[in-house]
Scaffold this motif. Structure first.
Motif, PDB file in Angstrom:
ATOM      1  N   PHE A   1       6.795  -2.269   7.556  1.00 22.89           N
ATOM      2  CA  PHE A   1       5.791  -3.165   8.112  1.00 22.89           C
ATOM      3  C   PHE A   1       4.643  -2.337   8.676  1.00 22.89           C
ATOM      4  N   GLU A   2       3.558  -3.030   9.025  1.00 23.89           N
ATOM      5  CA  GLU A   2       2.375  -2.343   9.532  1.00 23.89           C
ATOM      6  C   GLU A   2       2.660  -1.570  10.810  1.00 23.89           C
ATOM      7  N   ASP A   3       3.668  -2.024  11.596  1.00 23.86           N
ATOM      8  CA  ASP A   3       4.019  -1.314  12.831  1.00 23.86           C
ATOM      9  C   ASP A   3       4.999  -0.168  12.584  1.00 23.86           C
ATOM     10  N   ASN A   4       5.224   0.153  11.319  1.00 24.72           N
ATOM     11  CA  ASN A   4       6.077   1.261  10.866  1.00 24.72           C
ATOM     12  C   ASN A   4       7.567   0.974  10.917  1.00 24.72           C
ATOM     13  N   THR A   5       8.005  -0.176  11.435  1.00 21.81           N
ATOM     14  CA  THR A   5       9.416  -0.518  11.325  1.00 21.81           C
ATOM     15  C   THR A   5       9.747  -0.828   9.871  1.00 21.81           C
TER      16      THR A   5
ATOM     17  N   ASN B   1      12.676   8.139  -0.814  1.00 17.29           N
ATOM     18  CA  ASN B   1      11.432   8.828  -0.508  1.00 17.29           C
ATOM     19  C   ASN B   1      10.250   8.300  -1.301  1.00 17.29           C
ATOM     20  N   ALA B   2      10.409   7.111  -1.872  1.00 17.37           N
ATOM     21  CA  ALA B   2       9.280   6.368  -2.428  1.00 17.37           C
ATOM     22  C   ALA B   2       8.836   5.403  -1.342  1.00 17.37           C
ATOM     23  N   VAL B   3       7.684   5.655  -0.723  1.00 16.85           N
ATOM     24  CA  VAL B   3       7.367   5.000   0.547  1.00 16.85           C
ATOM     25  C   VAL B   3       6.028   4.265   0.494  1.00 16.85           C
ATOM     26  N   GLY B   4       6.012   3.088   1.096  1.00 15.59           N
ATOM     27  CA  GLY B   4       4.778   2.327   1.186  1.00 15.59           C
ATOM     28  C   GLY B   4       4.835   1.321   2.316  1.00 15.59           C
ATOM     29  N   TYR B   5       3.698   0.717   2.588  1.00 19.28           N
ATOM     30  CA  TYR B   5       3.624  -0.405   3.520  1.00 19.28           C
ATOM     31  C   TYR B   5       3.708  -1.710   2.737  1.00 19.28           C
ATOM     32  N   HIS B   6       4.330  -2.704   3.349  1.00 19.74           N
ATOM     33  CA  HIS B   6       4.335  -4.058   2.780  1.00 19.74           C
ATOM     34  C   HIS B   6       3.867  -5.013   3.871  1.00 19.74           C
ATOM     35  N   TYR B   7       2.623  -5.466   3.716  1.00 20.64           N
ATOM     36  CA  TYR B   7       2.052  -6.415   4.677  1.00 20.64           C
ATOM     37  C   TYR B   7       2.506  -7.805   4.259  1.00 20.64           C
ATOM     38  N   GLU B   8       3.746  -8.129   4.550  1.00 22.63           N
ATOM     39  CA  GLU B   8       4.525  -9.178   3.885  1.00 22.63           C
ATOM     40  C   GLU B   8       3.877 -10.556   3.926  1.00 22.63           C
TER      41      GLU B   8
ATOM     42  N   HIS C   1      17.868  -7.139   4.366  1.00 25.04           N
ATOM     43  CA  HIS C   1      17.504  -5.811   3.881  1.00 25.04           C
ATOM     44  C   HIS C   1      18.096  -4.770   4.814  1.00 25.04           C
ATOM     45  N   HIS C   2      18.524  -3.640   4.274  1.00 27.84           N
ATOM     46  CA  HIS C   2      19.038  -2.551   5.098  1.00 27.84           C
ATOM     47  C   HIS C   2      17.966  -2.124   6.107  1.00 27.84           C
ATOM     48  N   GLY C   3      18.356  -2.059   7.359  1.00 26.19           N
ATOM     49  CA  GLY C   3      17.457  -1.547   8.390  1.00 26.19           C
ATOM     50  C   GLY C   3      16.287  -2.437   8.737  1.00 26.19           C
ATOM     51  N   HIS C   4      16.351  -3.720   8.351  1.00 26.92           N
ATOM     52  CA  HIS C   4      15.207  -4.615   8.556  1.00 26.92           C
ATOM     53  C   HIS C   4      14.775  -4.635  10.015  1.00 26.92           C
ATOM     54  N   ARG C   5      13.494  -4.333  10.243  1.00 23.95           N
ATOM     55  CA  ARG C   5      12.856  -4.313  11.564  1.00 23.95           C
ATOM     56  C   ARG C   5      13.372  -3.204  12.479  1.00 23.95           C
ATOM     57  N   SER C   6      14.138  -2.260  11.936  1.00 19.83           N
ATOM     58  CA  SER C   6      14.593  -1.143  12.756  1.00 19.83           C
ATOM     59  C   SER C   6      13.479  -0.105  12.859  1.00 19.83           C
ATOM     60  N   PRO C   7      13.484   0.700  13.921  1.00 19.06           N
ATOM     61  CA  PRO C   7      12.404   1.671  14.121  1.00 19.06           C
ATOM     62  C   PRO C   7      12.629   3.012  13.442  1.00 19.06           C
ATOM     63  N   TYR C   8      13.725   3.153  12.702  1.00 15.97           N
ATOM     64  CA  TYR C   8      14.079   4.451  12.154  1.00 15.97           C
ATOM     65  C   TYR C   8      13.039   4.944  11.145  1.00 15.97           C
ATOM     66  N   THR C   9      12.647   6.196  11.305  1.00  7.34           N
ATOM     67  CA  THR C   9      11.648   6.767  10.407  1.00  7.34           C
ATOM     68  C   THR C   9      12.133   8.057   9.750  1.00  7.34           C
TER      69      THR C   9
ATOM     70  N   GLU D   1       0.857  -1.189   0.000  1.00  5.43           N
ATOM     71  CA  GLU D   1       0.000   0.000   0.000  1.00  5.43           C
ATOM     72  C   GLU D   1       0.890   1.235   0.000  1.00  5.43           C
ATOM     73  N   LEU D   2       0.762   2.073  -1.015  1.00 13.16           N
ATOM     74  CA  LEU D   2       1.597   3.273  -1.089  1.00 13.16           C
ATOM     75  C   LEU D   2       1.161   4.315  -0.073  1.00 13.16           C
ATOM     76  N   ILE D   3       2.149   5.026   0.445  1.00 13.82           N
ATOM     77  CA  ILE D   3       1.896   6.138   1.356  1.00 13.82           C
ATOM     78  C   ILE D   3       1.979   7.462   0.605  1.00 13.82           C
ATOM     79  N   ASN D   4       2.866   7.513  -0.387  1.00 11.03           N
ATOM     80  CA  ASN D   4       3.043   8.759  -1.133  1.00 11.03           C
ATOM     81  C   ASN D   4       3.162   8.460  -2.625  1.00 11.03           C
ATOM     82  N   ASP D   5       3.576   9.453  -3.376  1.00  8.78           N
ATOM     83  CA  ASP D   5       3.702   9.319  -4.831  1.00  8.78           C
ATOM     84  C   ASP D   5       4.994   8.575  -5.171  1.00  8.78           C
ATOM     85  N   ALA D   6       5.048   7.322  -4.761  1.00  7.88           N
ATOM     86  CA  ALA D   6       6.265   6.519  -4.925  1.00  7.88           C
ATOM     87  C   ALA D   6       6.617   6.302  -6.387  1.00  7.88           C
ATOM     88  N   ILE D   7       5.619   6.180  -7.233  1.00  6.61           N
ATOM     89  CA  ILE D   7       5.891   5.905  -8.650  1.00  6.61           C
ATOM     90  C   ILE D   7       6.702   7.049  -9.260  1.00  6.61           C
TER      91      ILE D   7
END
Length: 274
Positions: A137-141, A231-238, A164-172, A108-114
């Motif tokens: 992820f859905e929890d924003n990590t 800055n192409a951002v989305g959620y991935h409900y893996e 993956h770089h930063g996998h499961r890290s909380p950085y936003t 699910e895209l959050i912004n104009d990622a395309i």
């Protein structure tokens, strides 16, 4: 989730074919497609929904919801990631398509990622391989911010790993673009149609996963640089549709390891860690 929210205008935007394999989970599919339509101002697109065996009722709901001419529903009676995506590219994308965007139905895209991804590709057109997005992820990590392959020494041997770089890290915080990452997940990845065909498309010998990793490495072998659009951002409900536990298929992993070790150029990309 923090990101730079800016309007990107691209002169002569190339046509993008967005390919989405799916089965039955129509609420997730609708969230995915609607985000593509609502969050993006990029209009030179077509969306190809590859249905791999939904019930007749759910298939009718998809067809009734998406009646636009630029959205096509293609029906299959089986699922195999590489075969389905390759078939769509070979037989269903428009002849004037320049870029392919492979998307999972649980994105699910959050912004104009395309626009962000196409803009990065356009600025590095001659040397660009794949272009990936920042997925959470859905929890924003973080789920994905580019991938890398590492090796751990075990005596004379080197055991390979993939993450993956930063996998499961909380950085936003906002992420910069990266030119020359190892690669990007096919959950949401852009590549030119000509390059995709030139590197042999997705390797259909993989059973469940990792064909996207080999695709990225095949681009590297062609001298291309895989890029990450921070800055192409989305959620991935893996893996919601496939209901997997996230574990790699051992046979697929051994196939990828063999592919990497067969090429000195690829082994030089490995980061050795203690």
């Amino acid at each position: 989730i923090i990101y730079k929210n800016k309007t990107i205008k691209i002169k002569k935007p190339p046509k993008v074919s967005i390919i989405i394999p799916t089965i039955n989970n129509i609420d997730m599919l609708f969230k995915c497609v609607d985000s593509l339509l609502e969050k993006s101002i990029y209009k030179n697109i077509e969306i190809l929904i590859a249905d791999t065996g939904s019930s007749e009722e759910n298939l009718d709901k998809i067809k009734n919801k998406y009646t636009q001419e630029f959205i096509k529903i293609i029906e299959y009676d089986y699922y195999h990631f590489a075969e389905i995506n390759n078939d769509v590219v070979n037989n269903h994308v428009s002849s004037d398509t320049e870029l392919l965007l492979f998307s999972n139905n649980d994105v699910e895209l959050i912004n104009d990622a395309i626009s962000e991804m196409v803009n990065l590709w356009s600025k590095n057109k001659k040397r660009c391989g794949t272009v990936g997005a920042r997925l959470h992820f859905e929890d924003n990590t973080l789920q994905h911010a580019g991938m890398f392959i590492f090796g751990r020494k075990d005596g004379e041997n080197i055991n390979l790993g993939l993450t993956h770089h930063g996998h499961r890290s909380p950085y936003t915080y906002p992420f910069d673009n990266m030119i020359g990452t190892i690669g990007n997940t096919a959950a949401f990845v852009l590549i030119s149609k000509s390059l995709f065909k030139d590197v042999g498309m997705f390797n259909e010998d993989y059973m469940e996963c990792l064909e996207d990793v080999e695709l990225n490495l095949a681009c590297a072998l062609k001298g291309k640089l895989n890029c990450f659009a921070g800055n192409a951002v989305g959620y991935h409900y893996e893996s919601i549709t496939r209901k997997t536990d996230g574990k790699l298929n051992p046979q697929d992993w051994q196939k990828l390891v063999g592919y990497i070790k067969s090429s000195p150029k690829l082994t030089n990309l490995i980061k050795i860690i203690n």
